[in-house]
Every structure is written in C-alpha cells, then in structure tokens.
Design a protein around this motif. Structure first.
Motif, PDB file in Angstrom:
ATOM      1  N   UNK A  25       0.838  -1.208   0.000  1.00 53.64           N
ATOM      2  CA  UNK A  25       0.000   0.000   0.000  1.00 53.64           C
ATOM      3  C   UNK A  25       0.868   1.252   0.000  1.00 53.64           C
ATOM      4  N   UNK A  26       1.923   1.247   0.830  1.00 53.30           N
ATOM      5  CA  UNK A  26       2.834   2.389   0.842  1.00 53.30           C
ATOM      6  C   UNK A  26       3.544   2.534  -0.501  1.00 53.30           C
ATOM      7  N   UNK A  27       3.884   1.397  -1.119  1.00 53.49           N
ATOM      8  CA  UNK A  27       4.516   1.454  -2.434  1.00 53.49           C
ATOM      9  C   UNK A  27       3.636   2.129  -3.462  1.00 53.49           C
TER      10      UNK A  27
ATOM     11  N   UNK B 181      11.886 -13.718   4.275  1.00 51.06           N
ATOM     12  CA  UNK B 181      12.150 -13.232   2.925  1.00 51.06           C
ATOM     13  C   UNK B 181      10.857 -12.920   2.159  1.00 51.06           C
ATOM     14  N   UNK B 182       9.821 -12.482   2.876  1.00 52.92           N
ATOM     15  CA  UNK B 182       8.538 -12.164   2.247  1.00 52.92           C
ATOM     16  C   UNK B 182       8.706 -11.067   1.194  1.00 52.92           C
ATOM     17  N   UNK B 183       7.856 -11.118   0.180  1.00 51.29           N
ATOM     18  CA  UNK B 183       7.902 -10.132  -0.903  1.00 51.29           C
ATOM     19  C   UNK B 183       7.106  -8.893  -0.489  1.00 51.29           C
ATOM     20  N   UNK B 184       7.800  -7.785  -0.326  1.00 51.57           N
ATOM     21  CA  UNK B 184       7.147  -6.548   0.113  1.00 51.57           C
ATOM     22  C   UNK B 184       6.770  -5.638  -1.044  1.00 51.57           C
ATOM     23  N   UNK B 185       6.892  -6.129  -2.271  1.00 49.37           N
ATOM     24  CA  UNK B 185       6.493  -5.326  -3.415  1.00 49.37           C
ATOM     25  C   UNK B 185       7.667  -4.631  -4.067  1.00 49.37           C
ATOM     26  N   UNK B 186       7.429  -3.981  -5.216  1.00 52.78           N
ATOM     27  CA  UNK B 186       8.517  -3.377  -5.990  1.00 52.78           C
ATOM     28  C   UNK B 186       9.237  -2.246  -5.272  1.00 52.78           C
ATOM     29  N   UNK B 187       8.570  -1.600  -4.318  1.00 51.46           N
ATOM     30  CA  UNK B 187       9.229  -0.532  -3.563  1.00 51.46           C
ATOM     31  C   UNK B 187      10.045  -1.024  -2.394  1.00 51.46           C
ATOM     32  N   UNK B 188      10.045  -2.353  -2.184  1.00 53.33           N
ATOM     33  CA  UNK B 188      10.765  -2.898  -1.044  1.00 53.33           C
ATOM     34  C   UNK B 188      10.006  -2.695   0.248  1.00 53.33           C
ATOM     35  N   UNK B 189      10.653  -2.995   1.363  1.00 56.75           N
ATOM     36  CA  UNK B 189      10.015  -2.872   2.664  1.00 56.75           C
ATOM     37  C   UNK B 189       9.525  -1.442   2.885  1.00 56.75           C
ATOM     38  N   UNK B 190       8.308  -1.316   3.380  1.00 52.69           N
ATOM     39  CA  UNK B 190       7.658  -0.019   3.633  1.00 52.69           C
ATOM     40  C   UNK B 190       7.420   0.769   2.353  1.00 52.69           C
TER      41      UNK B 190
END
Length: 245
Positions: free
Chosen positions: A20-22, A60-69
């Motif tokens: 969502x933040x990404x 090692x969960x995938x946090x999306x293209x923006x990375x963590x946060x």
C-alpha cells in the motif's frame, strides 16, 4: 503529500502495508503537482517498529517493488521525502527513515536496529545506509548489539536535521517541505540523480559521470525553461514561477 503510518499500537509493517505504501509513493513520484512527501507515525510513542513479527510472514517475504515499507528499494524516486519521526524508529522503521532524504525528530525519539538479536540482519537498507550516515564504529555497534541512538546523538552525528518537541514536529516538517518547494523541481531531481550516481565515486569520476549520457534529469535541467526562468527572475528581482520543464 503527508503520509501517516497509523497502525496502533506500534505502527508495524507487513507485506500488505508495504504494498500500500509502495502505491502511495508511486503516486507521489508520478504526480507532477506533488513536490515533497512527509511520512510520520500515528500516536506519540512509535514512528514504527518495522516488520510486523506477529503477522507470521516469512523473513524473505515479498514486500512489493518498492521494497520494505514501499520506499526502501524505490531507487527511481526523484523527489524528496522527509521522515517526521515522532517516537521510536525500530528495525525496519529506522530503515524507512534512512530511506528518506531528511529526518526531523522529536526530542524523545530513538533509533535502533535489533535484527541481529533475533537472528536476522537489517537488510532493508540498514546494513547499507548506516555505515555511510554514521561513523563506522557507531554504525557497527548499533548493528552488532542493537544499541539505541538518542535523537540528540543522532543530531550530533548529522543523521537528524532538527530536533523539536512533539507538538511542533509536523509544523517543522511542513516548513522544511515549503522551503524545498521554493527551489526548482528539476534542480531537486538533478541533485538526487547526481548524488545517486556519484556518491561512491571520486570527484574526478563524478565529473565524468555528470558529463556523460548516463543521467536524465541533470541534462534536462540544464536546458530547461526553469533554468532560464531562474536567471530571469533573479535579474528582475522577483520570485520565480517554476513549470518543471
């Protein structure tokens, strides 16, 4: 754009929040009417404790293209982000602040990376950023032991731009954002771009990079209408009107 991470009680972040933040940071980067972002935490005690250990997600969960946060690996972001740290910035929460360009902190804020004490490392930017932002010995002690860094010491080492009481935190962040907006948007983007491509280089190598075809915003800035407007407004003793082109 003002973003508040408000997940009582500790503003923890799981993959859903990261994604969502990404999306929010992508919107910020793509919208030409948005010049500066401010991110802060809800409440008065925690900016963020980082990774939500209670979410039961893999290390090692995938946090999306923006990375963590949503920000720690958004390397193409060409606009400034201010972290308004309203309390404890722990683990990934500290790494989120490190991913920002500038940090304003309350006088009761603290920064620490406890990852090695729970069997992992601060690999959402902490292990990469901290030795460049603090004296190496201090950065290593923080990462090896989880040592807490007070707002006062963070300011002493140049990690934090300003310390203010909690009730003045967002006002101070907005004042800083407004000062940034007074500068030309392409110039700000060019500064970020040049830093990104040259911080690891010698000064001589940095000059070669700037004069090469490797950059986008720097040559665009040199030929921009805003560059002409800046010089004209100075000569005419008036405020410039930036168009971003």
């Amino acid at each position: 754009m003002e973003i508040t991470l408000d997940r009582p009680k500790v503003n923890a972040i799981h993959t859903g929040v990261s994604n969502e933040l990404g999306e929010i940071f992508k919107e910020f980067n793509d919208d030409d009417s948005l010049r500066v972002a401010i991110i802060t935490g809800g409440g008065d005690k925690f900016f963020s404790v980082g990774w939500d250990l209670k979410a039961g997600e893999a290390v090692d969960a995938n946090h999306g293209p923006g990375g963590f946060a949503g920000l720690t690996e958004m390397h193409h972001l060409h606009k400034p982000v201010i972290a308004a740290v309203n309390g404890l910035a722990v683990g990934g929460g500290f790494e989120l602040a490190l991913a920002c360009d500038l940090i304003i902190a309350t006088d009761h804020a603290e920064f620490f990376l406890p990852e090695t004490t729970i069997g992992i490392i601060p690999d959402s930017g902490g292990v990469l950023h901290l030795p460049k932002r603090l004296p190496r010995a201090i950065a290593l002690e923080m990462m090896y032991t989880g040592m807490r860094l007070s707002a006062e010491r963070a300011y002493h080492f140049g990690l934090v731009n300003k310390i203010v009481p909690l009730e003045k935190l967002l006002d101070e962040a907005w004042m800083l954002a407004k000062k940034i907006v007074e500068s030309a948007p392409l110039s700000i983007a060019a500064v970020k771009e040049v830093l990104k491509h040259t911080e690891h280089q010698s000064i001589e190598e940095g000059y070669r990079t700037m004069r090469s075809d490797a950059l986008t915003f720097y040559p665009k800035m040199l030929k921009s209408n805003d560059a002409n407007e800046g010089m004209a407004s100075f000569a005419e003793n008036r405020n410039p009107i930036w168009k971003g082109n």
